[in-house]
Scaffold this active site. Structure first.
Site, mmCIF file in Angstrom:
data_model
loop_
_atom_site.group_PDB
_atom_site.id
_atom_site.type_symbol
_atom_site.label_atom_id
_atom_site.label_comp_id
_atom_site.label_asym_id
_atom_site.label_seq_id
_atom_site.Cartn_x
_atom_site.Cartn_y
_atom_site.Cartn_z
ATOM 1 N N LYS A 1 -12.972 -42.194 -3.975
ATOM 2 C CA LYS A 1 -13.142 -43.125 -5.093
ATOM 3 C C LYS A 1 -14.619 -43.453 -5.249
ATOM 4 C CE LYS A 1 -12.187 -47.912 -6.461
ATOM 5 N NZ LYS A 1 -11.522 -49.188 -6.097
ATOM 6 N N GLU B 1 -12.726 -62.415 -7.809
ATOM 7 C CA GLU B 1 -12.618 -61.744 -6.510
ATOM 8 C C GLU B 1 -13.395 -62.446 -5.403
ATOM 9 O OE1 GLU B 1 -13.141 -57.276 -4.544
ATOM 10 O OE2 GLU B 1 -13.362 -57.572 -6.698
ATOM 11 N N GLU C 1 -11.185 -49.788 -20.178
ATOM 12 C CA GLU C 1 -10.978 -50.760 -19.104
ATOM 13 C C GLU C 1 -12.202 -51.662 -18.958
ATOM 14 O OE1 GLU C 1 -10.833 -50.723 -14.262
ATOM 15 O OE2 GLU C 1 -9.454 -49.359 -15.298
#
Length: 471
Positions: free
Chosen positions: A214, A264, A442
């Protein structure tokens, strides 16, 4: 009693009498006077003050909110951070006898890149203790004055005079501010859609050679307005629709600030209890309850998003095993629902091994796979090669450090205020199977909590950009 007079009386009492009984080991440390006050909304108060240096922090649930102006002490540098040195200085200046004294600030995402002029004032790290604070803990509201412990020197009386001079310049009224959203006149994106597609394809082509699972690639969107922006007013506009999130503002001078509403947590530490979490995988919110549930289920069943999230969870397991003597990780993945988007979410916590401190925790956890990639080293190297801008404090740790506890958020959903420009940053996790246009959309969803605040006027760049996304 007039509020100013009440506060001034308490400060004089501390300097003239209470300090006599302070233990010698507090000499040179940061001391604090706290005064209960009637309810004043901290961010509204901060927006009305004339100081060029302002600090704001609100935890994710709004249980602790702090607005501060000025500085008593600053620890900062444009050199790469030495965690033992920085946290050593902080520990040396704090005492458990004044548990509410905290250093607020952040650290640059990358410590080994040149610093873009837009980020120059922030440096590679910067932590400050404000001079004055208004803070609330959900039970009461307090005014605080922080000062250096010069109580056994001739400087003590001069410090009192200086503080009283600064105090009288404050606006202590509980007024609210009427906000007119700024007028946006231009927008540009770096990289643009064509360059973004190229970067995604270049990254995916290197997955096998670099053994990447990733990589998170980011975009910078620059919005330009008719006049200079007021950072606290922007944050006031953002607040109502961005919970649960951390809200922060680090204003360095009259025209420069870093603001954000991050969902977060990087970590929270109280003594030896450590809490952290995995957030990765994204869908937008539905227009109805039914469509929102459908999008949540789509997120849960998406192989791409589940794999992206699991990479973060697995990484945290390995790190916590090195830091903690016991670890607990949620078995079930939850959905964290925000105003514009929703994410896969897993809570993690542990009991730290003795002698483990923030010096060890922060460099282990940052950057997370949610903002860097897996494996970390290879992903960060490729990010530096592909991203045509400096991240600065975007996606980096921001938060506070106290004598016995600390909390840091990951500075996503954030923007840099630079006079009449707002530089927005957002990233997308790229794994095998990622599609460049889907990842672009996104990112667009992730910055909507900012962009939806403004109505662009006479801006072909913006109009063209939006029509492409909506197509």
């Amino acid at each position: 009693m007039d509020l100013y007079l009440k506060i001034a009386t308490q400060i004089k009492q501390f300097f003239g009498h209470d300090a006599i009984d302070l233990p010698l080991f507090l000499e040179g440390k940061i001391l604090r006077i706290e005064v209960p006050i009637p309810n004043i909304e901290p961010l509204n108060w901060l927006a009305r003050q004339q100081s060029d240096v302002k600090t704001y922090w609100s935890d994710r649930q709004g249980r602790f909110i702090m607005a501060g102006i000025g500085t008593v002490d600053t620890i900062s540098s444009s050199s790469p951070i030495s965690y033992p040195s920085v946290f050593g200085q902080i520990r040396q200046n704090l005492s458990s006898l004044f548990p509410n004294v905290r250093y607020y600030g952040g650290i640059g995402f990358s410590q080994d890149r040149w610093i873009d002029p837009s980020w120059k004032l922030f440096g590679n790290y910067r932590f400050v203790v404000p001079r004055f604070e208004i803070w609330t803990d959900g039970v009461g509201t307090f005014f605080a004055c922080n000062c250096l412990g010069n109580f056994r020197s001739e400087q003590w009386d001069r410090d009192l005079d200086l503080i009283l001079d600064e105090l009288i310049q404050l606006d202590l009224t509980p007024l609210e501010i009427v906000i007119d959203p700024p007028v946006q006149i231009d927008r540009s994106d770096t990289p643009d859609l064509h360059e973004w597609e190229r970067n995604i394809n270049l990254a995916l082509a290197k997955f096998a050679d670099l053994k990447l699972e990733k990589i998170v690639l980011a975009r910078k969107s620059i919005l330009t307005f008719t006049k200079d922006l007021q950072p606290q007013l922007l944050l006031l506009l953002l607040q109502p629709n961005n919970h649960p999130s951390y809200h922060f503002c680090f204003q360095i001078d009259a025209t420069t600030a870093f603001i954000g509403t991050s969902p977060e947590r990087l970590y929270y530490r109280h003594d030896r209890l450590l809490k952290t979490e995995a957030i990765a995988g994204t869908r937008h919110r539905g227009a109805s309850i039914q469509s929102d549930i459908q999008l949540s289920e789509e997120l849960r069943s998406s192989l791409k998003d589940v794999r992206e999230h699991q990479l973060v969870v697995d990484n945290l397991k390995l790190i916590l095993a090195q830091l903690c003597q016991s670890v607990k990780i949620d078995r079930e993945t939850a959905i964290l629902k925000l105003n514009k988007v929703q994410h896969l979410y897993t809570q993690c916590q542990g009991i730290l091994t003795p002698d483990i401190t923030d010096t060890d925790i922060l460099p282990q956890l940052h950057p997370t796979p949610a903002v860097g990639g897996v494996p970390r080293t290879q992903a960060l190297k490729l990010i530096q090669e592909l991203e045509p801008f400096e991240r600065g404090w975007y996606a980096a740790p921001v938060g506070w450090v106290g004598a016995d506890d600390a909390e840091f958020a990951v500075a996503i959903r954030s923007g840099l205020v630079d006079r009449n420009r707002l530089l927005l940053f957002a990233g997308a996790g790229i794994v095998t199977g990622s599609q460049s246009e889907e990842e672009w959309i996104e990112i667009e969803n992730k910055i909507r909590h900012f962009t939806d605040l403004f109505t662009p006027v006479n801006s072909p760049t913006v109009t063209g950009h939006r029509s492409h996304i909506e197509r």
